[in-house]
Design a protein around this motif. Structure first.
Motif, PDB file in Angstrom:
ATOM      1  N   ASN A 133       4.745  40.050  10.563  1.00  0.00           N
ATOM      2  CA  ASN A 133       4.557  39.525   9.345  1.00  0.00           C
ATOM      3  C   ASN A 133       4.329  37.959   9.535  1.00  0.00           C
ATOM      4  O   ASN A 133       4.669  37.240  10.284  1.00  0.00           O
ATOM      5  CB  ASN A 133       5.651  39.515   8.496  1.00  0.00           C
ATOM      6  N   LYS A 134       3.146  37.623   8.768  1.00  0.00           N
ATOM      7  CA  LYS A 134       2.879  35.923   8.933  1.00  0.00           C
ATOM      8  C   LYS A 134       3.807  35.094   7.970  1.00  0.00           C
ATOM      9  O   LYS A 134       3.964  35.856   6.818  1.00  0.00           O
ATOM     10  CB  LYS A 134       1.366  35.568   8.550  1.00  0.00           C
ATOM     11  N   LEU A 135       4.101  33.990   8.487  1.00  0.00           N
ATOM     12  CA  LEU A 135       4.914  33.258   7.641  1.00  0.00           C
ATOM     13  C   LEU A 135       4.295  31.957   6.843  1.00  0.00           C
ATOM     14  O   LEU A 135       3.552  31.133   7.889  1.00  0.00           O
ATOM     15  CB  LEU A 135       6.397  32.670   8.312  1.00  0.00           C
ATOM     16  N   VAL A 136       4.258  31.959   5.701  1.00  0.00           N
ATOM     17  CA  VAL A 136       3.651  31.017   4.982  1.00  0.00           C
ATOM     18  C   VAL A 136       4.530  30.077   4.316  1.00  0.00           C
ATOM     19  O   VAL A 136       5.079  30.713   3.371  1.00  0.00           O
ATOM     20  CB  VAL A 136       2.400  31.589   3.982  1.00  0.00           C
ATOM     21  N   SER A 137       4.907  28.654   4.640  1.00  0.00           N
ATOM     22  CA  SER A 137       5.702  28.040   3.805  1.00  0.00           C
ATOM     23  C   SER A 137       5.010  26.944   2.633  1.00  0.00           C
ATOM     24  O   SER A 137       4.152  26.409   3.176  1.00  0.00           O
ATOM     25  CB  SER A 137       6.577  27.189   5.031  1.00  0.00           C
ATOM     26  N   LEU A 138       5.700  26.978   1.686  1.00  0.00           N
ATOM     27  CA  LEU A 138       5.162  26.003   0.598  1.00  0.00           C
ATOM     28  C   LEU A 138       5.935  24.686   0.844  1.00  0.00           C
ATOM     29  O   LEU A 138       6.981  24.637   0.769  1.00  0.00           O
ATOM     30  CB  LEU A 138       5.490  26.536  -0.715  1.00  0.00           C
ATOM     31  N   VAL A 139       5.161  23.626   0.948  1.00  0.00           N
ATOM     32  CA  VAL A 139       5.724  22.348   1.231  1.00  0.00           C
ATOM     33  C   VAL A 139       5.070  21.341   0.198  1.00  0.00           C
ATOM     34  O   VAL A 139       3.928  21.568  -0.357  1.00  0.00           O
ATOM     35  CB  VAL A 139       5.563  21.821   2.577  1.00  0.00           C
ATOM     36  N   GLY A 140       5.835  20.306   0.065  1.00  0.00           N
ATOM     37  CA  GLY A 140       5.096  19.266  -0.900  1.00  0.00           C
ATOM     38  C   GLY A 140       6.284  18.473  -1.401  1.00  0.00           C
ATOM     39  O   GLY A 140       7.277  18.460  -1.349  1.00  0.00           O
ATOM     40  N   TYR A 141       5.495  17.459  -2.252  1.00  0.00           N
ATOM     41  CA  TYR A 141       6.306  16.426  -2.901  1.00  0.00           C
ATOM     42  C   TYR A 141       7.243  17.145  -3.869  1.00  0.00           C
ATOM     43  O   TYR A 141       6.751  18.072  -4.415  1.00  0.00           O
ATOM     44  CB  TYR A 141       5.538  15.351  -3.595  1.00  0.00           C
ATOM     45  N   THR A 142       8.237  16.542  -4.257  1.00  0.00           N
ATOM     46  CA  THR A 142       9.176  17.132  -5.195  1.00  0.00           C
ATOM     47  C   THR A 142       8.547  17.185  -6.661  1.00  0.00           C
ATOM     48  O   THR A 142       7.649  16.331  -7.022  1.00  0.00           O
ATOM     49  CB  THR A 142      10.594  16.591  -5.510  1.00  0.00           C
ATOM     50  N   ASN A 143       8.681  18.294  -7.348  1.00  0.00           N
ATOM     51  CA  ASN A 143       7.875  18.505  -8.642  1.00  0.00           C
ATOM     52  C   ASN A 143       6.436  18.929  -8.786  1.00  0.00           C
ATOM     53  O   ASN A 143       5.847  18.925  -9.691  1.00  0.00           O
ATOM     54  CB  ASN A 143       8.361  17.542  -9.729  1.00  0.00           C
ATOM     55  N   ALA A 144       5.985  19.133  -7.451  1.00  0.00           N
ATOM     56  CA  ALA A 144       4.672  19.589  -7.434  1.00  0.00           C
ATOM     57  C   ALA A 144       4.258  20.936  -7.920  1.00  0.00           C
ATOM     58  O   ALA A 144       3.098  21.381  -8.306  1.00  0.00           O
ATOM     59  CB  ALA A 144       4.186  19.541  -6.058  1.00  0.00           C
ATOM     60  N   GLY A 145       5.042  21.999  -8.020  1.00  0.00           N
ATOM     61  CA  GLY A 145       4.904  23.226  -8.341  1.00  0.00           C
ATOM     62  C   GLY A 145       5.097  24.215  -7.482  1.00  0.00           C
ATOM     63  O   GLY A 145       4.507  25.446  -7.601  1.00  0.00           O
ATOM     64  N   LYS A 146       5.729  24.041  -6.274  1.00  0.00           N
ATOM     65  CA  LYS A 146       6.034  24.994  -5.276  1.00  0.00           C
ATOM     66  C   LYS A 146       6.663  26.329  -5.695  1.00  0.00           C
ATOM     67  O   LYS A 146       6.179  27.245  -5.481  1.00  0.00           O
ATOM     68  CB  LYS A 146       6.563  24.363  -4.106  1.00  0.00           C
ATOM     69  N   THR A 147       7.642  26.001  -6.421  1.00  0.00           N
ATOM     70  CA  THR A 147       8.609  27.324  -6.949  1.00  0.00           C
ATOM     71  C   THR A 147       7.870  28.072  -7.908  1.00  0.00           C
ATOM     72  O   THR A 147       7.780  29.324  -7.755  1.00  0.00           O
ATOM     73  CB  THR A 147       9.995  26.675  -7.463  1.00  0.00           C
ATOM     74  N   LYS A 188       3.874  12.492   6.541  1.00  0.00           N
ATOM     75  CA  LYS A 188       4.674  11.788   7.293  1.00  0.00           C
ATOM     76  C   LYS A 188       5.984  12.405   7.701  1.00  0.00           C
ATOM     77  O   LYS A 188       6.478  12.288   9.031  1.00  0.00           O
ATOM     78  CB  LYS A 188       4.738  10.165   6.786  1.00  0.00           C
ATOM     79  N   ILE A 189       6.675  12.848   6.766  1.00  0.00           N
ATOM     80  CA  ILE A 189       8.042  13.564   6.669  1.00  0.00           C
ATOM     81  C   ILE A 189       7.737  14.676   7.778  1.00  0.00           C
ATOM     82  O   ILE A 189       8.394  14.804   8.626  1.00  0.00           O
ATOM     83  CB  ILE A 189       8.477  13.816   5.491  1.00  0.00           C
ATOM     84  N   LEU A 190       6.587  15.603   7.573  1.00  0.00           N
ATOM     85  CA  LEU A 190       6.572  16.496   8.319  1.00  0.00           C
ATOM     86  C   LEU A 190       6.246  16.184   9.702  1.00  0.00           C
ATOM     87  O   LEU A 190       6.892  16.923  10.706  1.00  0.00           O
ATOM     88  CB  LEU A 190       5.280  17.207   7.904  1.00  0.00           C
ATOM     89  N   SER A 191       5.415  15.178  10.037  1.00  0.00           N
ATOM     90  CA  SER A 191       5.380  14.741  11.498  1.00  0.00           C
ATOM     91  C   SER A 191       6.791  14.096  11.984  1.00  0.00           C
ATOM     92  O   SER A 191       7.044  14.509  13.105  1.00  0.00           O
ATOM     93  CB  SER A 191       4.158  13.858  11.886  1.00  0.00           C
ATOM     94  N   SER A 235       9.669   9.845  -1.312  1.00  0.00           N
ATOM     95  CA  SER A 235       9.250   8.865  -0.436  1.00  0.00           C
ATOM     96  C   SER A 235      10.487   8.149  -0.170  1.00  0.00           C
ATOM     97  O   SER A 235      11.581   8.327  -1.047  1.00  0.00           O
ATOM     98  CB  SER A 235       8.336   7.803  -0.881  1.00  0.00           C
ATOM     99  N   ASP A 236      10.782   7.804   1.189  1.00  0.00           N
ATOM    100  CA  ASP A 236      12.397   7.205   1.471  1.00  0.00           C
ATOM    101  C   ASP A 236      13.283   8.272   1.271  1.00  0.00           C
ATOM    102  O   ASP A 236      14.463   7.876   0.735  1.00  0.00           O
ATOM    103  CB  ASP A 236      12.721   6.024   0.803  1.00  0.00           C
ATOM    104  N   LEU A 237      13.119   9.531   1.749  1.00  0.00           N
ATOM    105  CA  LEU A 237      13.991  10.811   1.869  1.00  0.00           C
ATOM    106  C   LEU A 237      15.143  10.241   2.736  1.00  0.00           C
ATOM    107  O   LEU A 237      14.776   9.549   3.980  1.00  0.00           O
ATOM    108  CB  LEU A 237      13.335  12.074   2.343  1.00  0.00           C
ATOM    109  N   PRO A 238      16.380  10.057   2.261  1.00  0.00           N
ATOM    110  CA  PRO A 238      17.536   9.485   3.043  1.00  0.00           C
ATOM    111  C   PRO A 238      17.529  10.275   4.481  1.00  0.00           C
ATOM    112  O   PRO A 238      17.518  11.620   4.816  1.00  0.00           O
ATOM    113  CB  PRO A 238      18.918   9.719   2.596  1.00  0.00           C
ATOM    114  N   ARG A 247       0.850  -1.222  -0.124  1.00  0.00           N
ATOM    115  CA  ARG A 247       0.108  -0.009  -0.070  1.00  0.00           C
ATOM    116  C   ARG A 247       0.757   1.182   0.069  1.00  0.00           C
ATOM    117  O   ARG A 247       0.434   2.153  -0.506  1.00  0.00           O
ATOM    118  CB  ARG A 247      -0.853  -0.071   1.131  1.00  0.00           C
ATOM    119  N   ASN A 248       1.983   1.025   0.319  1.00  0.00           N
ATOM    120  CA  ASN A 248       2.841   2.190   0.571  1.00  0.00           C
ATOM    121  C   ASN A 248       3.734   2.576  -0.800  1.00  0.00           C
ATOM    122  O   ASN A 248       4.597   3.449  -0.823  1.00  0.00           O
ATOM    123  CB  ASN A 248       4.001   1.732   1.537  1.00  0.00           C
ATOM    124  N   ASN A 249       3.511   1.584  -1.962  1.00  0.00           N
ATOM    125  CA  ASN A 249       4.098   1.726  -3.104  1.00  0.00           C
ATOM    126  C   ASN A 249       3.576   2.680  -3.832  1.00  0.00           C
ATOM    127  O   ASN A 249       2.364   2.702  -4.181  1.00  0.00           O
ATOM    128  CB  ASN A 249       4.268   0.334  -3.592  1.00  0.00           C
TER     129      ASN A 249
END
Ligand SMILES: Nc1nc2c(ncn2[C@@H]2O[C@H](COP(=O)(O)OP(=O)(O)OP(=O)(O)O)[C@@H](O)[C@H]2O)c(=O)[nH]1
Ligand SMILES: [Mg+2]
Length: 438
Positions: free
Chosen positions: A202-216, A305-308, A262-265, A25-27
């Protein structure tokens, strides 16, 4: 310290192994594609690929004897420079595979570390990656050491090779210490920056997400910046913070961060701790998702999961379903009716930014007050902090000498200011009256 770059070597034989005993299920459905993207991101050319299935990993060689035999026959000794496997291998598994296949073998951790090393551009980024590489290397040396020690019967029989290992370990330990000291200095600077941010309200808003999602891409639009956004994994390594440029937002700083996978070293997570720690101080996380990706749901879970794991908990989050221009309209309409709290946008086309803005303002400021206030003259310090926050739109003096200021501010912030005696909200009609008399 210099590490051999794998992208100097050209032709790769890549092996994607599906281990049936691992939680399926993790795949990710597209994990083979993701693996190929990682290999290509490192600069290697994929000369040949194998997709194999195995019940469990084998302790000594990871791959079963039959599979290994088969591979040995397939790997052309002339054409292939390197073998890459989509799992984390132990030092001895790597060594045994290398001996058997007579090729250099690297695992997913080494691959990701190498990509990070080639992308790091800032001073701090480079230090963090070097630290991660050294930590990885030191675990391998320790394992190598115990292995040799056992083979030769322990203390008293150490040969010249072992002395070299000892020297390497000492040098690596020294360098790790030095890198940690250097990074400590930059952490201190970050703490100072955080202090000034809190002071400026000032409020700080951080953009997070999986790589290549379009954060930048989203970050660039929100802040009118021109950070490099690319169809590459880990295009961003260094976090960047900039002020929001849209007048419809309240006083907000946006921060673009490194993408997850997934599986970030673990070595990378540890080394990027300071960068990631900044997320803990955010007022809000914009969790950017590639909604055209078949695996988007699982990727949301992996990011959370990584965030937590890194202790980023209890921070409000808005899911930003990005790349909606690539999603079929009927599917999109259905998703929108089901998930009203989320934002559906295309960062590239700047679609539906009004909804993003209004959700941001609601979560961060409990809505926005856009109007006039009056202040007694002894509240000059509040006046200057309103200017510092960039809230002031217009200013007048009333007939009785009070300060009249048109501000745009979050309702929560306004409530705090209303506690001060002599600070009042005015209606537009009052302003006309009061300033006309002046
Ligand atoms: N079609 C489409 N492409 C997009 C959109 N937003 C971003 N992209 C593309 O997606 C790719 C990745 O975008 P980035 O903004 O670099 O993604 P990122 O999340 O910052 O990636 P990392 O820094 O690697 O974590 C680029 O090729 C962008 O042009 C969008 O709304 N629609
Ligand atoms: Mg990026």
């Amino acid at each position: 310290m210099n590490f051999t770059k794998i992208n100097q070597i050209q032709n790769a034989f890549i092996i994607y192994v599906n281990i049936k005993s691992f939680d399926q299920r993790n795949n990710l459905e597209n994990s083979f594609d993701e693996f190929k993207s990682l290999v290509l991101s490192s600069g290697l050319t994929i000369k040949e690929q194998r997709d194999i299935s195995q019940n469990t990993p084998i302790i000594n060689t990871f791959l079963s004897k039959g599979k290994l035999e088969d591979l040995k026959q397939s790997i052309s000794q002339d054409e292939i420079d390197i073998v890459v496997i989509n799992h984390e291998l132990s030092a001895s598994q790597t060594r045994n595979l290398e001996k058997y296949l007579n090729k250099r073998v690297i695992d997913k951790t080494e691959l990701i570390l190498d990509i990070f090393a080639s992308r790091a551009s800032s001073h701090v980024g480079k230090l963090q990656v070097e630290l991660a590489q050294l930590k990885h290397l030191s675990t391998r040396l320790i394992r190598g050491w115990t292995h040799l020690e056992r083979q030769k019967g322990g203390i008293g029989l150490r040969g010249p090779g072992e002395t070299q290992l000892e020297t390497d370990r000492r040098l690596i330990g020294k360098r790790i210490k030095r890198l940690n000291q250097k990074l400590e200095k930059s952490h201190k600077q970050k703490e100072i920056n955080r202090y000034f941010r809190r002071k400026s309200r000032n409020k700080l808003v951080s953009l997070v997400g999986y790589t290549n999602a379009g954060k930048t891409t989203l970050f660039n639009k929100l802040t009118e910046s021109s950070q490099q956004a690319e169809d590459k994994l880990f295009a961003t390594l260094d976090s960047v913070t900039r002020k929001n440029k849209d007048p419809k937002h309240g006083p907000i700083l946006f921060s673009d961060t490194v993408g997850f996978i997934s599986d970030l070293p673990t070595q990378l997570i540890e080394s990027f701790k300071a960068t990631l720690d900044e997320l803990k101080t955010a007022d809000l996380l914009l969790h950017v998702v590639d909604s055209s990706d078949v695996d988007y749901k699982l990727k949301i879970k992996k990011v959370n999961k990584i965030l937590s794991d890194i202790g980023v908990i209890n921070i409000p989050q808005i899911i930003v379903n990005n790349k909606c221009d690539l999603v079929e309209n009927t599917k999109l309409d259905l998703l929108k009716t089901r998930r009203k709290d989320e934002v559906f946008t295309s960062a590239e086309k700047e679609d539906n930014f009004s909804d993003l803005r209004s959700k941001l303002n609601t979560v961060l400021f409990n809505g926005i007050y856009n109007g006039w206030i009056s202040m007694e003259n002894n509240l000059g310090n509040i006046r200057s902090s309103l200017f510092d926050m960039g809230c002031v739109k217009e200013e007048k003096i009333s007939s009785c000498g009070k300060m009249l200021i048109k501000i745009k501010i979050g309702n929560d912030e306004l409530d705090e200011l209303l506690i001060h005696k002599g600070f009042e909200v005015c209606h537009d009609e009052d302003i006309l009256l009061k300033s006309n008399k002046a």
